[in-house]
Design a protein around this motif. Structure first.
Motif, PDB file in Angstrom:
ATOM      1  N   ALA A  85       8.091  -0.542   4.411  1.00 23.96           N
ATOM      2  CA  ALA A  85       7.094   0.500   4.665  1.00 23.96           C
ATOM      3  C   ALA A  85       7.747   1.857   4.873  1.00 23.96           C
ATOM      4  CB  ALA A  85       6.252   0.122   5.879  1.00 23.96           C
ATOM      5  N   SER A  86       8.896   1.882   5.549  1.00 26.18           N
ATOM      6  CA  SER A  86       9.590   3.150   5.781  1.00 26.18           C
ATOM      7  C   SER A  86      10.152   3.729   4.489  1.00 26.18           C
ATOM      8  CB  SER A  86      10.715   2.953   6.800  1.00 26.18           C
ATOM      9  OG  SER A  86      11.744   2.120   6.280  1.00 26.18           O
ATOM     10  N   ILE A  87      10.489   2.864   3.533  1.00 24.67           N
ATOM     11  CA  ILE A  87      10.979   3.342   2.234  1.00 24.67           C
ATOM     12  C   ILE A  87       9.829   3.929   1.419  1.00 24.67           C
ATOM     13  CG2 ILE A  87      12.006   2.619   0.041  1.00 24.67           C
ATOM     14  CD1 ILE A  87      13.545   0.484   1.601  1.00 24.67           C
ATOM     15  N   LEU A  88       8.648   3.317   1.504  1.00 22.43           N
ATOM     16  CA  LEU A  88       7.504   3.771   0.726  1.00 22.43           C
ATOM     17  C   LEU A  88       6.839   4.999   1.329  1.00 22.43           C
ATOM     18  CD1 LEU A  88       5.794   0.329  -0.059  1.00 22.43           C
ATOM     19  CD2 LEU A  88       7.254   1.673  -1.566  1.00 22.43           C
ATOM     20  N   GLU A  89       6.956   5.187   2.639  1.00 22.90           N
ATOM     21  CA  GLU A  89       6.217   6.248   3.325  1.00 22.90           C
ATOM     22  C   GLU A  89       6.499   7.656   2.788  1.00 22.90           C
ATOM     23  OE1 GLU A  89       5.190   9.375   5.913  1.00 22.90           O
ATOM     24  OE2 GLU A  89       7.263   8.723   5.596  1.00 22.90           O
ATOM     25  N   PRO A  90       7.758   8.049   2.539  1.00 28.69           N
ATOM     26  CA  PRO A  90       7.983   9.401   2.003  1.00 28.69           C
ATOM     27  C   PRO A  90       7.360   9.631   0.629  1.00 28.69           C
ATOM     28  CG  PRO A  90      10.017   8.464   2.881  1.00 28.69           C
ATOM     29  CD  PRO A  90       9.019   7.354   2.818  1.00 28.69           C
ATOM     30  N   LEU A  91       7.036   8.547  -0.073  1.00 26.91           N
ATOM     31  CA  LEU A  91       6.407   8.650  -1.391  1.00 26.91           C
ATOM     32  C   LEU A  91       4.891   8.658  -1.299  1.00 26.91           C
ATOM     33  CD1 LEU A  91       8.647   6.053  -3.297  1.00 26.91           C
ATOM     34  CD2 LEU A  91       8.979   8.521  -3.112  1.00 26.91           C
ATOM     35  N   ASP A  92       4.356   8.712  -0.067  1.00 31.68           N
ATOM     36  CA  ASP A  92       2.913   8.631   0.170  1.00 31.68           C
ATOM     37  C   ASP A  92       2.342   7.314  -0.332  1.00 31.68           C
ATOM     38  OD1 ASP A  92       2.246  10.807   1.684  1.00 31.68           O
ATOM     39  OD2 ASP A  92       1.857  12.127  -0.009  1.00 31.68           O
ATOM     40  N   LEU A 103       0.222 -12.371  -1.275  1.00 31.24           N
ATOM     41  CA  LEU A 103       0.293 -11.124  -2.025  1.00 31.24           C
ATOM     42  C   LEU A 103       0.864  -9.998  -1.171  1.00 31.24           C
ATOM     43  CD1 LEU A 103      -3.172 -10.943  -3.831  1.00 31.24           C
ATOM     44  CD2 LEU A 103      -0.960 -11.327  -4.917  1.00 31.24           C
ATOM     45  N   ILE A 104       1.705  -9.193  -1.771  1.00 37.13           N
ATOM     46  CA  ILE A 104       2.116  -7.902  -1.218  1.00 37.13           C
ATOM     47  C   ILE A 104       1.918  -6.885  -2.326  1.00 37.13           C
ATOM     48  CG2 ILE A 104       4.035  -6.529  -0.320  1.00 37.13           C
ATOM     49  CD1 ILE A 104       5.217  -9.028   0.852  1.00 37.13           C
ATOM     50  N   PHE A 105       1.220  -5.796  -2.034  1.00 34.53           N
ATOM     51  CA  PHE A 105       0.910  -4.838  -3.083  1.00 34.53           C
ATOM     52  C   PHE A 105       1.033  -3.418  -2.553  1.00 34.53           C
ATOM     53  CE2 PHE A 105      -2.818  -6.465  -0.967  1.00 34.53           C
ATOM     54  CZ  PHE A 105      -3.543  -5.337  -0.614  1.00 34.53           C
ATOM     55  N   VAL A 106       1.197  -2.492  -3.474  1.00 30.49           N
ATOM     56  CA  VAL A 106       1.368  -1.078  -3.136  1.00 30.49           C
ATOM     57  C   VAL A 106       0.012  -0.394  -3.115  1.00 30.49           C
ATOM     58  CG1 VAL A 106       2.388   1.121  -3.861  1.00 30.49           C
ATOM     59  CG2 VAL A 106       3.691  -0.989  -4.093  1.00 30.49           C
ATOM     60  N   THR A 107      -0.220   0.400  -2.098  1.00 35.61           N
ATOM     61  CA  THR A 107      -1.425   1.221  -2.028  1.00 35.61           C
ATOM     62  C   THR A 107      -1.014   2.685  -1.885  1.00 35.61           C
ATOM     63  OG1 THR A 107      -1.573   1.018   0.386  1.00 35.61           O
ATOM     64  CG2 THR A 107      -2.739  -0.629  -0.936  1.00 35.61           C
ATOM     65  N   VAL A 108      -1.942   3.572  -2.195  1.00 34.16           N
ATOM     66  CA  VAL A 108      -1.675   5.007  -2.121  1.00 34.16           C
ATOM     67  C   VAL A 108      -2.309   5.564  -0.860  1.00 34.16           C
ATOM     68  CG1 VAL A 108      -2.023   7.238  -3.249  1.00 34.16           C
ATOM     69  CG2 VAL A 108      -1.578   5.196  -4.620  1.00 34.16           C
ATOM     70  N   ARG A 109      -1.521   6.316  -0.116  1.00 37.20           N
ATOM     71  CA  ARG A 109      -2.051   6.984   1.072  1.00 37.20           C
ATOM     72  C   ARG A 109      -2.859   8.188   0.624  1.00 37.20           C
ATOM     73  NH1 ARG A 109       0.607   5.668   5.890  1.00 37.20           N
ATOM     74  NH2 ARG A 109       2.445   4.343   5.629  1.00 37.20           N
ATOM     75  N   GLN A 110      -4.129   8.212   0.976  1.00 32.45           N
ATOM     76  CA  GLN A 110      -4.998   9.332   0.609  1.00 32.45           C
ATOM     77  C   GLN A 110      -5.710   9.847   1.856  1.00 32.45           C
ATOM     78  OE1 GLN A 110      -5.823  10.832  -2.759  1.00 32.45           O
ATOM     79  NE2 GLN A 110      -3.723  10.108  -2.757  1.00 32.45           N
ATOM     80  N   ALA A 111      -4.951  10.070   2.913  1.00 30.83           N
ATOM     81  CA  ALA A 111      -5.533  10.518   4.174  1.00 30.83           C
ATOM     82  C   ALA A 111      -6.180  11.880   3.996  1.00 30.83           C
ATOM     83  CB  ALA A 111      -4.451  10.594   5.256  1.00 30.83           C
TER      84      ALA A 111
END
Length: 251
Positions: A85-92, A103-111
């Protein structure tokens, strides 16, 4: 003529260090810079563990990890969820976990983003499905939910035959006039959805496996609205256009 060892011994006796004339000063400077603490340090120990790097690379490549397909990478990502999660966080980006279905999947942060038109991410492209593709997603999701109700949540061998899908599509899209064209339409749509990771390729018996990720990529509200819209058009006698765009988007 004094040899190398004689010169070294002589320098030791006088207390004055003597450099070998054959050693370039640049090499001496380089050696000193590595020992005074100001030069680059070995970084291999500081790197992220290889199994975590491989899991993140797989996530970014395909958007998901399935325990049934990549068990080792799945377990690595699950065991190091905070690090991933910390690796993905800077990429939003964020990591979604469905441990019941494996399942583990990628989601996009759209806050803070309310409107769909405001979608913006430099690494993820939103792909809008057309009417026929979205309708088939709705039908496949219904098949998968029924399968889970009968076999239990987490069961991952939900299959559907091409012949089962033909009459269900005909209800909303009409008939094409020949069985060959009907089958070709379904097989083409399945192949298109396979590119989104929702189904497998049909086997020798024309049966495709519905992938569990369909429960997360297909928004139930949008799919219900799509079916309701199609029924309304059928009641009015209008023929829905296959070029129409629905609200079911895939990221």
């Amino acid at each position: 003529m004094a040899g190398v060892f004689d010169r070294i011994a002589g320098a030791a006796n006088t207390g004055e260090p003597e450099l070998d004339d054959e050693v370039p000063l640049s090499e001496v400077d380089a050696d000193e810079s590595c020992t005074d603490g100001s030069g680059p340090e070995p970084t291999e120990e500081r790197r992220t563990a290889q199994k975590v790097r491989e899991a993140v690379q797989e996530l970014l490549k395909y958007g998901l990890l399935e325990e049934s397909q990549k068990p080792n990478l799945y377990r690595s990502a699950l065991a190091h969820a905070e690090e991933v999660a910390s690796i993905l966080e800077p990429l939003d980006l964020a990591m979604g976990i469905d441990d019941v279905r494996g399942l583990i999947f990628v989601t996009v942060r759209q806050a803070g983003v309310d409107e769909e038109d405001d979608w913006s991410h430099p690494l993820v492209r939103r792909q809008r499905l057309n009417l026929e593709q979205s309708l088939l997603v709705a039908i496949l999701r219904q098949h998968f939910i029924v399968y889970e109700q009968e076999s239990g949540t987490g069961a991952s061998l939900a299959q559907v035959a091409v012949d089962e899908l033909i009459p269900q599509l005909q209800v909303y899209l009409g008939e094409l006039g020949s069985e060959a064209r009907e089958r070709n339409r379904v097989i083409t749509l399945l192949d298109q959805l396979r590119g989104h990771g929702l189904v497998s390729a049909p086997d020798a018996h024309d049966r495709a496996v519905i992938r569990p990720i369909i429960t997360h990529l297909a928004n139930p509200e949008n799919l219900q609205a799509l079916v309701a819209w199609l029924r309304a058009h059928l009641e009015t006698g209008a023929t829905p256009s296959s070029e129409s765009k629905c609200e079911d988007d895939q990221a």
